[in-house]
Scaffold this motif. Structure first.
Motif, PDB file in Angstrom:
ATOM      1  N   HIS A  86      55.538   7.751  81.654  1.00 55.53           N
ATOM      2  CA  HIS A  86      54.375   7.283  80.885  1.00 55.53           C
ATOM      3  C   HIS A  86      53.689   8.504  80.265  1.00 55.53           C
ATOM      4  O   HIS A  86      53.329   9.447  80.966  1.00 55.53           O
ATOM      5  CB  HIS A  86      53.419   6.551  81.844  1.00 55.53           C
ATOM      6  CG  HIS A  86      52.120   6.125  81.247  1.00 55.53           C
ATOM      7  ND1 HIS A  86      50.964   6.022  82.007  1.00 55.53           N
ATOM      8  CD2 HIS A  86      51.778   5.760  79.986  1.00 55.53           C
ATOM      9  CE1 HIS A  86      49.979   5.610  81.233  1.00 55.53           C
ATOM     10  NE2 HIS A  86      50.433   5.447  80.008  1.00 55.53           N
ATOM     11  N   TRP A  87      53.553   8.488  78.950  1.00 55.18           N
ATOM     12  CA  TRP A  87      52.837   9.540  78.229  1.00 55.18           C
ATOM     13  C   TRP A  87      51.846   8.878  77.280  1.00 55.18           C
ATOM     14  O   TRP A  87      52.148   7.838  76.688  1.00 55.18           O
ATOM     15  CB  TRP A  87      53.798  10.425  77.437  1.00 55.18           C
ATOM     16  CG  TRP A  87      54.599  11.358  78.290  1.00 55.18           C
ATOM     17  CD1 TRP A  87      55.764  11.084  78.952  1.00 55.18           C
ATOM     18  CD2 TRP A  87      54.301  12.731  78.571  1.00 55.18           C
ATOM     19  NE1 TRP A  87      56.215  12.194  79.621  1.00 55.18           N
ATOM     20  CE2 TRP A  87      55.335  13.216  79.407  1.00 55.18           C
ATOM     21  CE3 TRP A  87      53.266  13.592  78.192  1.00 55.18           C
ATOM     22  CZ2 TRP A  87      55.356  14.540  79.880  1.00 55.18           C
ATOM     23  CZ3 TRP A  87      53.295  14.894  78.645  1.00 55.18           C
ATOM     24  CH2 TRP A  87      54.328  15.363  79.479  1.00 55.18           C
ATOM     25  N   GLU A  88      50.694   9.505  77.116  1.00 62.04           N
ATOM     26  CA  GLU A  88      49.634   8.898  76.281  1.00 62.04           C
ATOM     27  C   GLU A  88      48.722   9.984  75.711  1.00 62.04           C
ATOM     28  O   GLU A  88      48.448  10.992  76.372  1.00 62.04           O
ATOM     29  CB  GLU A  88      48.798   7.941  77.136  1.00 62.04           C
ATOM     30  CG  GLU A  88      47.592   7.332  76.432  1.00 62.04           C
ATOM     31  CD  GLU A  88      46.713   6.508  77.355  1.00 62.04           C
ATOM     32  OE1 GLU A  88      45.904   5.704  76.847  1.00 62.04           O
ATOM     33  OE2 GLU A  88      46.811   6.670  78.596  1.00 62.04           O
ATOM     34  N   HIS A  89      48.258   9.762  74.481  1.00 64.57           N
ATOM     35  CA  HIS A  89      47.181  10.561  73.897  1.00 64.57           C
ATOM     36  C   HIS A  89      46.233   9.640  73.143  1.00 64.57           C
ATOM     37  O   HIS A  89      46.644   8.584  72.631  1.00 64.57           O
ATOM     38  CB  HIS A  89      47.726  11.598  72.914  1.00 64.57           C
ATOM     39  CG  HIS A  89      48.130  12.893  73.548  1.00 64.57           C
ATOM     40  ND1 HIS A  89      47.254  13.680  74.279  1.00 64.57           N
ATOM     41  CD2 HIS A  89      49.320  13.553  73.550  1.00 64.57           C
ATOM     42  CE1 HIS A  89      47.884  14.764  74.692  1.00 64.57           C
ATOM     43  NE2 HIS A  89      49.136  14.709  74.276  1.00 64.57           N
ATOM     44  N   SER A  90      44.970  10.038  73.089  1.00 70.96           N
ATOM     45  CA  SER A  90      44.002   9.394  72.202  1.00 70.96           C
ATOM     46  C   SER A  90      43.997  10.156  70.883  1.00 70.96           C
ATOM     47  O   SER A  90      43.929  11.396  70.873  1.00 70.96           O
ATOM     48  CB  SER A  90      42.594   9.415  72.809  1.00 70.96           C
ATOM     49  OG  SER A  90      42.528   8.597  73.961  1.00 70.96           O
ATOM     50  N   VAL A  91      44.075   9.418  69.786  1.00 72.42           N
ATOM     51  CA  VAL A  91      44.246  10.025  68.462  1.00 72.42           C
ATOM     52  C   VAL A  91      43.236   9.431  67.492  1.00 72.42           C
ATOM     53  O   VAL A  91      43.045   8.205  67.436  1.00 72.42           O
ATOM     54  CB  VAL A  91      45.671   9.770  67.926  1.00 72.42           C
ATOM     55  CG1 VAL A  91      45.894  10.548  66.633  1.00 72.42           C
ATOM     56  CG2 VAL A  91      46.726  10.131  68.957  1.00 72.42           C
ATOM     57  N   ALA A  92      42.588  10.289  66.712  1.00 74.00           N
ATOM     58  CA  ALA A  92      41.685   9.852  65.650  1.00 74.00           C
ATOM     59  C   ALA A  92      42.359  10.092  64.304  1.00 74.00           C
ATOM     60  O   ALA A  92      42.933  11.162  64.069  1.00 74.00           O
ATOM     61  CB  ALA A  92      40.362  10.619  65.716  1.00 74.00           C
ATOM     62  N   LEU A  93      42.301   9.099  63.438  1.00 75.13           N
ATOM     63  CA  LEU A  93      42.778   9.288  62.072  1.00 75.13           C
ATOM     64  C   LEU A  93      41.594   9.700  61.212  1.00 75.13           C
ATOM     65  O   LEU A  93      40.575   8.999  61.162  1.00 75.13           O
ATOM     66  CB  LEU A  93      43.398   8.000  61.535  1.00 75.13           C
ATOM     67  CG  LEU A  93      43.977   8.086  60.120  1.00 75.13           C
ATOM     68  CD1 LEU A  93      45.047   9.167  60.015  1.00 75.13           C
ATOM     69  CD2 LEU A  93      44.532   6.742  59.690  1.00 75.13           C
ATOM     70  N   THR A  94      41.690  10.860  60.558  1.00 78.33           N
ATOM     71  CA  THR A  94      40.630  11.371  59.703  1.00 78.33           C
ATOM     72  C   THR A  94      41.137  11.457  58.264  1.00 78.33           C
ATOM     73  O   THR A  94      42.312  11.227  57.980  1.00 78.33           O
ATOM     74  CB  THR A  94      40.178  12.768  60.162  1.00 78.33           C
ATOM     75  OG1 THR A  94      41.144  13.743  59.747  1.00 78.33           O
ATOM     76  CG2 THR A  94      40.013  12.832  61.676  1.00 78.33           C
ATOM     77  N   GLU A  95      40.249  11.816  57.364  1.00 75.63           N
ATOM     78  CA  GLU A  95      40.647  11.997  55.961  1.00 75.63           C
ATOM     79  C   GLU A  95      41.689  13.103  55.825  1.00 75.63           C
ATOM     80  O   GLU A  95      42.484  13.104  54.881  1.00 75.63           O
ATOM     81  CB  GLU A  95      39.420  12.330  55.105  1.00 75.63           C
ATOM     82  CG  GLU A  95      38.436  11.191  54.911  1.00 75.63           C
ATOM     83  CD  GLU A  95      38.953  10.110  53.959  1.00 75.63           C
ATOM     84  OE1 GLU A  95      40.039  10.297  53.378  1.00 75.63           O
ATOM     85  OE2 GLU A  95      38.265   9.089  53.793  1.00 75.63           O
ATOM     86  N   GLN A  96      41.688  14.051  56.783  1.00 75.87           N
ATOM     87  CA  GLN A  96      42.624  15.181  56.732  1.00 75.87           C
ATOM     88  C   GLN A  96      43.890  14.942  57.554  1.00 75.87           C
ATOM     89  O   GLN A  96      44.745  15.817  57.629  1.00 75.87           O
ATOM     90  CB  GLN A  96      41.934  16.459  57.234  1.00 75.87           C
ATOM     91  CG  GLN A  96      40.814  16.959  56.351  1.00 75.87           C
ATOM     92  CD  GLN A  96      39.522  16.170  56.569  1.00 75.87           C
ATOM     93  OE1 GLN A  96      39.215  15.740  57.680  1.00 75.87           O
ATOM     94  NE2 GLN A  96      38.761  15.985  55.497  1.00 75.87           N
ATOM     95  N   GLY A  97      44.018  13.767  58.168  1.00 73.12           N
ATOM     96  CA  GLY A  97      45.198  13.475  58.973  1.00 73.12           C
ATOM     97  C   GLY A  97      44.832  13.160  60.406  1.00 73.12           C
ATOM     98  O   GLY A  97      43.661  13.002  60.752  1.00 73.12           O
TER      99      GLY A  97
END
Length: 278
Positions: free
Chosen positions: A240-251
């Motif tokens: 099990h692998w996980e990350h929290s990711v935000a999508l921004t205008e720059q990627g």
């Protein structure tokens, strides 16, 4: 409704993500033969206090740990306790979360305990981790949620089969939106289910916890009598692998990676967004 965050809110989630990264660093170092999962939980609790964050797992639906500790055939949601003592050759998923100023982060990693792990177990973890990053790299402005699912499943399906015959992509559990709560819309599948359609559009301000789970056998699982611990039906080991990711205008910005995901995304030809706390 999918919650869209402002840059200021994403910065707070990044602060929470760095707390999670530190919990992982300390717990992974302490996951040695003879250590109990209760000891790892105590390390997580101390890290949260030291860094001025709150736990988002403790008390959630009655959960009694600060982290989830899932050993070998336990896929997710293992409850830490003094009775679970790690042995050389085990693997353990350490799933951790933190809250800073009301904003959440959540991530998991699979750790090898001691020595003596078969190559297929090491490859299981590698494939799971790499599929996570394939999914993160697919989180692009203007895309659709299904692009993430397709990237995760596609990567897994392209890998050589293990000696057990197949990788089981766990279907009952998946990723999720994250922000002012730990679990929010949308649900993020680790495979493509056509009847769900393409899902919502990926737009700046969307934050997702992406978390593939694979087994060396069946994709079917069951929950133990404690109403939390999830095991594979056939006893095959899982990663099990996980990350929290935000999508921004720059990627994409990987909130729970120390470098914001810059190194791993660069390997995939994707530029990570600037770190708002740098």
């Amino acid at each position: 409704m999918v919650e869209i965050k402002t840059p200021e809110q994403i910065a707070k989630m990044r602060a929470a993500g760095l707390v999670v990264a530190e919990i992982h660093r300390r717990c992974a170092a302490a996951a040695v033969p003879g250590a109990s999962t209760a000891e790892l939980d105590e390390i997580a609790a101390a890290t949260l206090r030291e860094m001025g964050a709150k736990p988002n797992f403790l008390g959630y639906g009655g959960f009694t740990g600060n982290i989830c500790t899932s050993v070998n055939e336990v896929v997710v949601h293992g409850i830490p306790g003094p009775e679970t003592v790690l042995a050389s050759g085990d693997i353990i998923s350490i799933d951790a979360g933190a809250v800073v100023d009301g904003w959440h982060a959540d991530a998991a990693l699979t750790v090898f305990v001691g020595e003596g792990h078969p190559e297929e177990v090491r490859e299981l973890s590698r494939v799971t981790d790499a599929s996570l990053w394939a999914g993160i790299a697919a989180m692009r402005k203007g895309g659709r949620l299904v692009d993430i699912s397709k990237a995760i499943e596609g990567y897994i399906r392209r890998q050589p089969r293990p000696a057990s015959g197949k990788y089981g992509i766990i279907e009952e559990y998946g990723g999720h939106g994250i922000g002012s709560e730990m679990h929010m819309d949308p649900h993020v599948l680790n495979y493509v289910e056509r009847r769900r359609g393409r899902g919502p559009k990926l737009v700046p301000g969307m934050c997702l916890a992406i978390e593939p789970m694979l087994s060396l056998g069946t994709a079917k699982t069951h929950v133990l009598d404690d109403e939390w611990t999830v095991k594979t039906n056939d006893g095959s080991w899982a990663a099990h692998w996980e990350h929290s990711v935000a999508l921004t205008e720059q990627g994409p910005l990987v909130l729970t990676a120390v470098d914001g995901g810059a190194a791993r995304l660069a390997e995939l030809g994707v530029q990570a967004a600037p770190d708002p706390l740098a």
